[in-house]
Design an enzyme around this catalytic site. Structure first.
Site, mmCIF file in Angstrom:
data_model
loop_
_atom_site.group_PDB
_atom_site.id
_atom_site.type_symbol
_atom_site.label_atom_id
_atom_site.label_comp_id
_atom_site.label_asym_id
_atom_site.label_seq_id
_atom_site.Cartn_x
_atom_site.Cartn_y
_atom_site.Cartn_z
ATOM 1 N N ARG A 60 -7.482 -5.494 -28.749
ATOM 2 C CA ARG A 60 -7.687 -4.984 -27.392
ATOM 3 C C ARG A 60 -6.740 -3.830 -27.061
ATOM 4 N NH1 ARG A 60 -5.139 -7.075 -23.109
ATOM 5 N NH2 ARG A 60 -4.819 -9.106 -24.094
ATOM 6 N N TYR A 113 -10.932 10.440 -3.233
ATOM 7 C CA TYR A 113 -12.147 9.865 -3.836
ATOM 8 C C TYR A 113 -12.521 8.580 -3.097
ATOM 9 C CZ TYR A 113 -14.758 7.829 -7.869
ATOM 10 O OH TYR A 113 -15.682 7.253 -8.705
ATOM 11 N N ASP A 184 -4.119 11.961 -8.644
ATOM 12 C CA ASP A 184 -5.402 12.044 -9.346
ATOM 13 C C ASP A 184 -5.596 13.499 -9.756
ATOM 14 O OD1 ASP A 184 -8.089 12.294 -10.098
ATOM 15 O OD2 ASP A 184 -8.737 10.717 -8.729
ATOM 16 N N LYS A 209 -15.156 12.762 -16.988
ATOM 17 C CA LYS A 209 -15.531 14.089 -16.520
ATOM 18 C C LYS A 209 -15.256 15.149 -17.596
ATOM 19 C CE LYS A 209 -16.490 12.404 -12.352
ATOM 20 N NZ LYS A 209 -16.174 10.965 -12.424
#
Length: 393
Positions: A60, A113, A184, A209
């Site tokens: 993981r 956002y 961000d 993105k």
């Protein structure tokens, strides 16, 4: 001689040669179990991970592919430690959960956002974490901080209307008070701007993105330089069981190789479209910090090295129904909620969505455009026919 970022992006995160040869790209390494030569070796790795080092004791945690991407992202953002998450929102949630506890206060820019507000209302509030919102352009941050403020969360430029935020005074005030600053950086995606260089504690991005760049992966990224923040993030990351597949890490690493040329072309195309729209008689305003007429242009020129493919446009005497009709009439702009891929996209932002932005004063909302890598003359012609068909010539 220091290498240009474009050169570093082409070479960072590549595998070392094994003896006299090796692949150009780091291979996709898949595993669920990590083997160890001895119990002592395993315990040593466990200790390193507990201290925040990027090592694996279980599948993981990722292997060679994820490590290569983390290394490349640190190179891009100027950090020393990176984490990969399943989405950009997961990166936001991880950062805020790692840095807060019941009774803490988080201060957030109001142009953020929108899902951050859902995280606030749905989870942080239930955990006893208070979240407040402010407009840095009209409200001094000193008036908004509380004695129990632990994190200031910013997004620059803002979502939808792309308001520029002066990060320098925010960082100075927060550093003096021991408050963590989380930024961000998806808009610039590390290529045009680096919050860590201005003193932010954590920079995060939606790798979905521009990092990926081809609209075919979901990923979030967190980068920091600070060991204390690294330990907090690693502890929370492991507790939440977050993981990113080697296949998606490989796609993001591949996307980084062309980030420079894609960002430059997105900027070129978007500025051409923005300038054409700004001169159109049916357009009230274009929201794009790279435009000389934008209120945030001076800040953008001071702190940023370039712009991306995003802009929003507000039309004169345009109802919400007509706004939707223009979006429907576009041929080359697909209707979709994301951005950052090679394709052009359009998405209406209604007054209901924009009402949280104190800078918004309008009646029918805006169309947010992501200007892709198509020929910009074709995109302008598409916009021209759609606007004329709905609002008239």
């Amino acid at each position: 001689m220091p290498l240009h970022l474009d050169t570093r992006l082409a070479h960072c995160g590549r595998p070392a040669l094994n003896a006299e040869s090796g692949p150009v790209n780091t291979p996709v390494v898949r595993t669920s179990t990590v083997r160890f030569q001895s119990i002592a070796a395993m315990q040593a790795q466990v200790g390193k991970r507990a201290s925040g080092q990027p090592v694996s004791t279980y599948g993981r945690h990722g292997m060679d592919t994820q490590r290569a991407l983390e290394q490349a992202l640190c190179e891009l953002e100027g950090g020393t430690r990176a984490w990969l998450t399943p989405s950009g929102l997961a990166a936001i949630s991880l950062s805020l959960l790692a840095l807060t506890a019941p009774g803490d206060h988080v201060l957030v820019t109001d142009s953020v956002y929108q899902p951050v507000r859902k995280l606030d209302a749905g989870h942080l509030a239930r955990m006893g974490v208070q979240v407040g919102y402010f407009d840095p352009s009209t409200q001094p941050i000193e008036d908004c901080l509380q004695p129990h403020t632990r994190v200031v969360y910013v997004e620059t430029p803002g979502s939808l209307l792309f308001e520029m935020i002066d990060l320098v005074p925010i960082v100075a005030i927060c550093n003096a008070r021991g408050i963590s600053v989380v930024a961000d950086n998806t808009w610039a995606s590390g290529y045009w701007f680096n919050p860590l260089a201005l003193g932010a504690d954590i920079s995060l991005m939606a790798g979905t993105k521009y990092i990926g760049g081809h609209s075919d992966l979901m990923q979030g990224v967190i980068v920091t330089q600070d060991a204390a923040h690294a330990a907090q993030l690693t502890k929370t990351y492991d507790a939440l069981g977050l993981a990113v597949s080697p296949d998606e890490a490989y796609l993001a690493l591949r996307g980084l190789r062309t980030l420079a040329v894609r960002m430059q072309q997105h900027q070129h195309n978007a500025l051409a479209v923005a300038q054409w729209l700004a001169a159109h008689p049916k357009v009230e305003r274009v929201y794009c910090p790279a435009l000389a007429t934008d209120p945030g242009n001076a800040l953008w020129r001071r702190d940023f090295r370039g712009a991306n493919g995003l802009l929003s446009v507000q039309f004169r005497d345009c109802s919400e129904a007509r706004l939707f009709a223009i979006a429907d009439a576009l041929v080359l702009f697909d209707i979709g909620a994301s951005w950052g891929g090679y394709e052009s996209l359009v998405l209406p932002a209604t007054c209901e969505k924009l009402s949280a932005h104190r800078s918004w004063h309008g009646a029918a909302g805006v169309l947010r455009l992501h200007v892709g890598l198509e020929n910009c003359a074709d995109l302008i012609a598409d916009l021209e026919q759609a606007i004329a068909g709905v609002l008239g010539p």
